[in-house]
Design a protein around this motif. Structure first.
Motif, PDB file in Angstrom:
ATOM      1  N   UNK A 217       0.851  -1.204   0.000  1.00 45.43           N
ATOM      2  CA  UNK A 217       0.000   0.000   0.000  1.00 45.43           C
ATOM      3  C   UNK A 217       0.885   1.252   0.000  1.00 45.43           C
ATOM      4  N   UNK A 218       1.838   1.254   0.928  1.00 44.09           N
ATOM      5  CA  UNK A 218       2.730   2.405   1.070  1.00 44.09           C
ATOM      6  C   UNK A 218       3.534   2.625  -0.205  1.00 44.09           C
ATOM      7  N   UNK A 219       4.059   1.489  -0.721  1.00 47.12           N
ATOM      8  CA  UNK A 219       4.903   1.583  -1.908  1.00 47.12           C
ATOM      9  C   UNK A 219       4.108   2.172  -3.078  1.00 47.12           C
ATOM     10  N   UNK A 220       2.834   1.745  -3.207  1.00 43.52           N
ATOM     11  CA  UNK A 220       2.018   2.249  -4.313  1.00 43.52           C
ATOM     12  C   UNK A 220       1.769   3.746  -4.152  1.00 43.52           C
ATOM     13  N   UNK A 221       1.423   4.139  -2.917  1.00 43.02           N
ATOM     14  CA  UNK A 221       1.195   5.567  -2.655  1.00 43.02           C
ATOM     15  C   UNK A 221       2.433   6.364  -3.067  1.00 43.02           C
ATOM     16  N   UNK A 222       3.584   5.830  -2.670  1.00 36.07           N
ATOM     17  CA  UNK A 222       4.842   6.522  -2.939  1.00 36.07           C
ATOM     18  C   UNK A 222       5.045   6.678  -4.451  1.00 36.07           C
ATOM     19  N   UNK A 223       4.848   5.552  -5.171  1.00 36.21           N
ATOM     20  CA  UNK A 223       5.056   5.589  -6.632  1.00 36.21           C
ATOM     21  C   UNK A 223       4.127   6.604  -7.283  1.00 36.21           C
TER      22      UNK A 223
END
Ligand code: ADP
Length: 691
Positions: free
Chosen positions: A627-633
């Motif tokens: 979830x975090x990684x997607x938000x970041x991307x």
């Protein structure tokens, strides 16, 4: 005859002829009457009877010549009393109920009859009769109190709230300045105090030993104890005083079904006369009602607690199953995927058999787990059904297609039978319909060999807004005995235990079907006889579709050609190495070039440096989750990668996960373990290719 009889009738006026005699009677009546009587002339009392002096506590001398309204009413009753007097003086007879006061200030409930005395049509004075109605009023109050207590059981939200009401209600007839309710715990012989109003003491939990409350419980008797009685009990060693000594102590056992569970007590620290035997009787009387109410509220409270605990347990079970689903599906994904990959690279014929068995076992295990998880989900969540335009016949045909190979394996013929008048589109839930059909067709094949499985669909009935479709799955298999026809729709039941050994299964399939059919307001049933096969039928009333193409079920773009994905660059973000290998192999088979990242932190960096067409993102990973990684991307470099499709890979079936996925900006979800075709389709759907 009439005249003669008239002569014989006793007429008082004819017998008491002398005025003196009549006066004597009247005197006697006045003297002995059980009501207080008073004669008034010119607003002054000229005569009272003995009952008047007894009831109000004044001697004759003290009242003669006084105005009655200045004697008996309190100051704030003056207007009321004056009004009564005024009416009588104007010639009216007045009946009233009110309170008048004893010489010592004690209030007395009275009924008042005031009447003017006339001579030759002229009012010469007033005659008043007072009757003491304190007892009647008290009885009414007790009745009222009992009613209020029993109705407050229904309105109170808790025992505490109810006990406050009990105090308020008791206060209308008794002095409740010092009131406690004690509960007795037989196991450790202790007392706890759910209600405690006291001028001097405060107890939380004490031993019942040698307390007056303990004495009441031991003797099972209600008591009215004056100070000297308490001292006497102490001398006898029955009690040891704790807390402040009271002048009078009143206690009544509270009991339910013959068992004493507590005591209600009133006491006074300064007035020995504060409570009488009569008050004790009242307390005994109302204590039954209080006991009943407490028992009822306690039962309800423990029911609430039990319900709460059960709900908590259900949530815990749901969470456990969800995390288990992740734990089980992840390695299964690898098992099924790897065996598929091995099958794809042209193994030796003897290896094909082993690999097929391996893949089949993996798939069987997966469908078993899916059944259990699905059932759990249906049990704990409200089913949300879709209402989209669906093509029922197409769904039937597609589901049958999946089973063609399996049917052949067992030398069965799988065919479509009656399928007439079927509407092309209806409003319904595609996933749920195919789930039911899958289960029933799967069972039919499972329990049939060298036979025929026929699927029939027909329009059973129709009205202005609904079309009821009937589906039949008919087999020529082993059949089901009469006794078991109902039972097999219940969860975890199979017709015979040897069936599990022979055919496998969780016994949940039909229970799931029943829930799904009933959630769609339909009906499911079976007709069967052992050895002659079975017909499983279900009906579902679908909404009528208006056939508009734009409302039609969204069809996935689907793989355009076998080489559609060739040349794409995809990043696989996944902490489990085996899963990365499986995904990579699938993708490479389609000509995709693949990069791998072990966690969310690494992946953001790689996205920035390489130009990927799509990211496959595992959700549960160490360091930084999906979830975090997607938000970041999606947010990095001024939203440069906002359009980059990120597909979630998850084994979780929880609704919350879906919400979190949407919030994080993920574009789609693929549930693990997935078939190669599913992966192919979802990627094709999201990548933009100029082809
Ligand atoms: P399972 O996963 O064990 O098959 P189901 O709920 O689908 O569980 O079925 C329950 C039981 O009903 C089966 O174990 C079997 O005894 C019986 N049953 C279901 N379908 C059929 C069928 N077509 N023919 C004979 N028996 C059946």
């Amino acid at each position: 005859m009439t005249t003669k009889r008239d002569h014989n009738v006793l007429r008082p006026r004819q017998i008491i002829t002398e005025a003196g005699q009549e006066k004597a009677y009247m005197e006697q009546l006045f003297h002995e009457a059980p009501e207080a009587m008073v004669q008034i002339i010119n607003e002054k009392i000229i005569r009272v009877n003995p009952e008047f002096t007894r009831l109000f506590g004044y001697t004759e001398e003290e009242v003669l010549g006084k105005e009655i309204d200045k004697l008996l009413p309190s100051k704030d009753q003056l207007t009321e009393a004056n009004n009564i007097s005024k009416k009588i003086n104007e010639g009216e007879t007045v009946h009233a109920e009110s309170i008048r006061f004893h010489k010592n200030g004690r209030p007395i409930n009275v009924s008042i009859l005031g009447t003017p005395v006339k001579m030759n049509g002229k009012i010469i004075g007033v005659f008043g009769i007072y009757r003491d109605i304190t007892d009647r009023k008290k009885a009414e109050k007790i009745q009222h109190l009992i009613n209020n207590i029993s109705t407050s059981v229904l309105t109170s939200k808790s025992l505490d709230e109810f006990l406050v009401i009990v105090k308020q209600e008791l206060d209308t007839i008794l002095d409740t300045t010092n009131l406690f309710i004690a509960f007795y715990n037989i196991e450790d012989h202790s007392l706890s105090f759910p209600f405690f109003a006291d001028e001097k003491d405060r107890f939380e939990k004490i031993s019942a030993d040698k307390t007056i409350t303990g004495y009441v419980i031991k003797t099972e008797q209600s008591v009215l104890l004056k100070l000297k009685d308490i001292e006497e009990l102490e001398k006898q060693g029955e009690i040891e005083l704790i807390g402040s000594a009271s002048k009078v102590w009143l206690g009544v056992p509270l009991q339910s079904k013959g068992e004493i569970f507590g005591v209600i007590s009133l006491q006074s620290y300064d007035d020995e006369t504060a409570f009488t035997k009569e008050d004790l009787d009242i307390l005994v009387f109302v204590s039954n009602q209080i006991s009943l109410a407490i028992t009822k509220i306690q039962a309800e409270e423990s029911l609430k607690i039990a319900k709460f605990k059960a709900e908590e347990a259900a949530i815990a079970k749901q969470q456990f199953l969800s995390s288990m689903s992740h734990e089980i599906r992840t390695p299964l994904n690898a098992v099924i995927g790897m065996s598929q990959l091995l099958l794809d690279i042209k193994p030796r014929p003897d290896q094909i058999e082993y690999l097929s068995a391996l893949k089949y076992s993996g798939e069987t295990l997966l469908s078993l787990i899916n059944d259990i998880l699905d059932f759990n989900k249906l049990e704990s969540e409200k089913l949300v059904l879709e209402e989209l335009d669906i093509n029922p016949l197409l769904i039937v045909k597609k589901t049958m297609n999946i089973f063609l190979a399996k049917a052949k394996e067992k030398d069965n013929v799988l065919e479509l039978g009656r399928a007439e008048n079927i509407p092309e589109f209806v409003l319904g839930d595609k996933v749920r319909l195919s789930q039911i059909l899958t289960n029933l067709i799967g069972n039919a094949i499972k329990f049939t060999e060298f036979g025929t499985i026929t699927v029939n669909v027909e329009l059973e009935s129709e009205n202005s807004d609904q079309q009821v479709l009937k589906f039949e799955i008919e087999d020529t298999g082993i059949g089901i005995s009469k006794d078991n026809k109902e039972m097999i729709f219940e969860s975890f039941t199979q017709e015979r235990s040897d069936i599990t050994r022979l055919f496998g299964g969780s016994g949940l399939g039909l229970a799931i079907c029943k829930k799904l059919v009933e959630a769609q307001n339909g009906r499911i049933w079976v007709e069967s006889s052992p050895g002659f096969g079975s017909i499983f039928s279900f009906t579902i009333p679908f909404g009528k579709s208006d056939h508009k193409p734009e409302k039609a079920e969204k069809s996935k773009p689907g793989p355009k050609t076998k080489t559609y994905l060739k040349g794409l660059k995809i990043l696989v973000v996944e902490d489990n190495k085996l899963n990365r290998v499986v995904a990579k192999k699938f993708l490479e088979n389609w000509g995709v070039s693949v990069d791998e990242a072990e966690n969310g932190v690494l992946c953001a960096d790689m996205v920035r440096k390489n130009s990927y067409d799509l990211v496959l993102m595992d959700l549960q990973m160490p360091v930084m989750d999906g979830y975090e990684a997607t938000k970041k991307i999606k947010n990095m470099d001024n939203g440069k990668f906002k359009e980059l499709p990120v597909i979630a890979l998850t084994a979780s079936i929880l609704i919350e996960v879906k919400e979190k996925i949407e919030n994080a900006g993920l574009d789609d979800i693929l549930i693990k373990p997935f078939e190669a075709l599913d992966l192919y389709e979802i990627i094709s759907k999201h990548v933009k290719k100029d082809q």
